[in-house]
Scaffold this active site. Structure first.
Site, PDB file in Angstrom:
ATOM      1  N   ARG A 232       0.799  -1.221   0.000  1.00  0.00           N
ATOM      2  CA  ARG A 232       0.000   0.000   0.000  1.00  0.00           C
ATOM      3  C   ARG A 232       0.846   1.293   0.000  1.00  0.00           C
ATOM      4  NH1 ARG A 232      -5.023  -0.109   2.421  1.00  0.00           N
ATOM      5  NH2 ARG A 232      -4.321  -1.964   3.532  1.00  0.00           N
TER       6      ARG A 232
ATOM      7  N   CYS B 113     -26.330  -4.071  -6.843  1.00  0.00           N
ATOM      8  CA  CYS B 113     -27.517  -4.306  -6.018  1.00  0.00           C
ATOM      9  C   CYS B 113     -27.149  -4.769  -4.622  1.00  0.00           C
ATOM     10  CB  CYS B 113     -28.429  -5.298  -6.714  1.00  0.00           C
ATOM     11  SG  CYS B 113     -28.936  -4.664  -8.309  1.00  0.00           S
TER      12      CYS B 113
HETATM   13  C1  LIG Z   1      -0.676  -7.990   2.478  1.00  0.00           C
HETATM   14  C2  LIG Z   1       0.694  -8.323   2.915  1.00  0.00           C
HETATM   15  C3  LIG Z   1       1.726  -7.389   2.803  1.00  0.00           C
HETATM   16  C4  LIG Z   1       1.531  -5.968   2.316  1.00  0.00           C
HETATM   17  O1  LIG Z   1       0.815  -5.191   3.220  1.00  0.00           O
HETATM   18  P1  LIG Z   1       0.689  -3.609   2.965  1.00  0.00           P
HETATM   19  O2  LIG Z   1      -0.194  -3.169   4.080  1.00  0.00           O
HETATM   20  O3  LIG Z   1       0.061  -3.419   1.642  1.00  0.00           O
HETATM   21  O4  LIG Z   1       2.050  -3.032   3.052  1.00  0.00           O
HETATM   22  C5  LIG Z   1       3.000  -7.778   3.164  1.00  0.00           C
HETATM   23  N1  LIG Z   1       3.249  -9.039   3.622  1.00  0.00           N
HETATM   24  C6  LIG Z   1       2.270  -9.957   3.751  1.00  0.00           C
HETATM   25  C7  LIG Z   1       2.617 -11.315   4.241  1.00  0.00           C
HETATM   26  C8  LIG Z   1       0.966  -9.633   3.411  1.00  0.00           C
HETATM   27  O5  LIG Z   1       0.006 -10.547   3.552  1.00  0.00           O
END
Ligand SMILES: *Cc1c(COP(=O)(O)O)cnc(C)c1O
Length: 427
Positions: free
Chosen positions: A291, A357
Site C-alpha cells: 500500500r 444491487c
Molecule cells: C498484504 C501483505 C503485505 C503488504 O501489506 P501492505 O499493508 O500493503 O504493506 C506484506 N506481507 C504480507 C505477508 C501480506 O500478507
C-alpha cells in the site's frame, strides 16, 4: 475557490481548474479510455519506491513489494527495473512475477497460510529466495515436496509476535487469535524440526502484523521480539541471515497528507522503529510494502450517471461499483473523492454510490462534496492499492481498464474486460 490538492503526490494535480494525472487532464483520459478507469502515475510509483528504499539507507535490505496490493504486469515490470523483489501469496502471483522476469524469482518470498503442493513445486523449481512457513503441517508438506524435487529451499517461519496494532480488524494479523503465523513461543521447536529434515534450510525469521498501520510503535515492539528470537535460534546453531519484517505501513487516506514529502517523513519514522532492535545482528532485512508504494499512485475515475433524492438524502450514482473498488464496502474505508472539473457552485452533503444491487455498494456516505451533475467526472483518490487487485465481476460487470500515465503519455496496461470475456468460461 480554486481547487487544489496540496497534500497529494505530484501525479495528481489541478491545472486551470482541471484535475490532471501527471500532464494529462483526467477528462481526456476518461474520454479516450472510458469509465470506470484506473489511472496510475508512473512518476509517483517510482518516487515512492525510491523514498522507501532510501529510508533504509546503507542497512543491507531488499524490498519485496507485496504483489497482492496491485499485481498489474506493467507495474511489476517497473518495480523489477527499480530493483524490487516480490512478496507473493499464491502460485498465480508467482506466475505473474515469472512472466515479467524469470530472474526476479531469486528475490521472491512466498507467504500465505494455505500453500498447496503445486504452488510449492513451482516455487521450489523457481528457486525463490524464501518460503515463509505458517504451520507444522506446511513444514511437513514442503519438506516432502523438496525431497521429491531434490532441492533444498530456504525457509523462515512467519512468527506471530502477539503484538496488537491499531487497524481494521480484517487486516490486523499479529495477534495470537489470528490465523496467521506460528506462535513465537513455538518457534524454537519448529526450527529444530525443520533443521532435522534434510531438505529444508532455516535461513530467516518472518513477521507481518497487519496492514494500514500508521502508529509505528507496534513495528518496534515486533522487531524487539524477533531480534530476541534470532539470538536464541543462532545460539541453537541455526544460521539465520534474513529477517523479513513484512509490510503494513499505512497511508493517510483521510484528512491526511499523501504528498511525497509526508511519505519521506513516514518512511523514515518507520525505519527508525524497525532498525534499532536489529542493530548488532548483522542480518539482511526484507521488507514487504504494498500500500505505501502504490496506494497514492492510483485513482479511479468514474462518471456520475444519475443523481436522485430519497427523502432528505441525495444520492450521486456513479458508473463504478463495489466490484471495481471494494474497500469502502469491505472495511468501511475512506477515500477522498474530488470532481475532475469542479463547477464551483457550492457544496452538498451526498452519498456517492455505485449501481450494484447491495446497500454496501457505496464510496462515501454523508460526504460534503462540491456540487455534481449528471455526466460529471469524479476521481476516487488513493485507489492504487487493493483497488484493481480486489475487483470482481459481481453483477456481471466487466473489470475497468488500467492506464499508466507518465508525463504526457498514457498507456493502457490492462484493457477493459468485455462481456464476452466474462461469458467465455461458461460456453
Ligand atoms: C498484504 C501483505 C503485505 C503488504 O501489506 P501492505 O499493508 O500493503 O504493506 C506484506 N506481507 C504480507 C505477508 C501480506 O500478507
Amino acid at each position: 475557490m480554486k481547487p487544489s490538492l496540496p497534500s497529494r503526490p505530484p501525479g495528481f494535480v489541478y491545472k486551470s481548474n482541471k484535475l490532471h494525472v501527471e500532464k494529462i487532464a483526467a477528462s481526456d483520459l476518461a474520454r479516450r479510455f472510458g469509465t470506470p478507469l484506473y489511472t496510475y502515475s508512473a512518476t509517483t510509483i517510482r518516487e515512492r519506491f525510491d523514498i522507501f528504499n532510501r529510508a533504509f539507507g546503507k542497512v543491507p535490505h531488499t524490498i519485496c513489494y507485496s504483489v497482492k496490493a496491485n499485481s498489474n504486469l506493467t507495474i511489476l515490470k517497473m518495480l523489477v527495473k527499480l530493483g524490487s523483489g516480490f512478496d507473493v501469496v499464491s502460485g498465480g502471483e508467482l506466475e505473474r512475477v515469472l512472466v515479467v522476469d524469470k530472474k526476479a524469482a531469486k528475490k521472491v518470498v512466498f507467504s500465505g497460510v494455505g500453500k498447496t503442493a503445486p504452488e510449492m513445486d513451482l516455487a521450489i523449481k523457481s528457486d525463490i529466495l524464501l518460503f515463509n512457513i505458517e504451520s507444522e503441517s506446511e513444514l511437513e508438506l514442503l519438506a516432502s515436496r523438496a525431497s521429491k524435487l531434490r532441492k533444498k529451499p530456504r525457509i523462515a517461519f512467519r512468527v506471530n509476535p502477539d503484538v496488537p496494532a491499531e487497524t481494521h480488524p480484517y487486516i490486523s494479523t499479529g495477534l495470537r487469535e489470528h490465523k496467521f503465523g506460528v506462535p513465537i513461543t513455538d518457534a524454537a521447536l519448529l526450527y529444530a524440526q525443520a533443521a532435522s529434515t534434510e531438505w529444508l534450510e532455516p535461513a530467516g525469521v518472518s513477521v507481518h502484523i497487519g496492514s494500514q498501520i500508521t502508529d509505528v510503535a507496534p513495528f518496534n515492539a515486533t522487531m524487539e521480539r524477533v531480534a530476541d528470537l534470532v539470538r536464541g535460534l543462532r545460539a541453537q546453531g541455526h544460521n539465520i541471515r534474513l529477517i523479513d519484517g513484512g509490510g503494513g505501513l499505512g497511508i493517510a487516506y483521510r484528512d491526511g497528507d499523501t504528498s511525497l514529502k509526508a511519505f519521506e517523513a513516514s518512511a523514515k519514522n518507520y525505519s527508525a522503529a524497525l532498525l534499532p532492535p536489529l542493530n548488532s545482528l548483522g542480518i539482511h532485512l526484507l521488507l514487504e510494502p504494498g500500500r505505501a508504494i502504490i496506494g497514492p499512485a492510483g485513482a479511479l475515475l468514474t462518471r456520475v450517471v444519475y443523481s436522485k433524492k430519497n427523502g432528505r438524502k441525495t444520492f450521486v450514482i456513479v458508473d463504478a461499483g463495489m466490484n471495481d473498488l471494494i474497500r469502502p464496502a469491505l472495511y468501511g474505508a475512506y477515500h477522498e473523492i474530488v470532481a475532475a472539473e469542479p463547477r464551483g457552485t457550492g457544496a452538498e452533503t451526498v452519498d456517492v454510490v455505485g449501481p450494484v444491487c447491495e446497500t454496501g455498494d457505496f464510496f462515501a456516505r454523508d460526504r460534503e462534496l462540491t456540487h455534481l451533475e449528471e455526466g460529471d467526472l469524479v476521481a476516487i483518490l488513493d485507489a492504487g492499492a487493493y483497488g484493481m487487485s480486489q475487483t470482481s465481476n459481481y453483477n456481471t460487470r466487466p473489470r475497468p481498464a488500467e492506464v499508466l500515465v507518465e508525463g504526457s503519455r498514457a498507456k493502457v496496461v490492462r484493457r477493459r474486460e468485455t462481456i464476452k470475456d466474462l461469458l467465455g468460461p461458461e460456453r
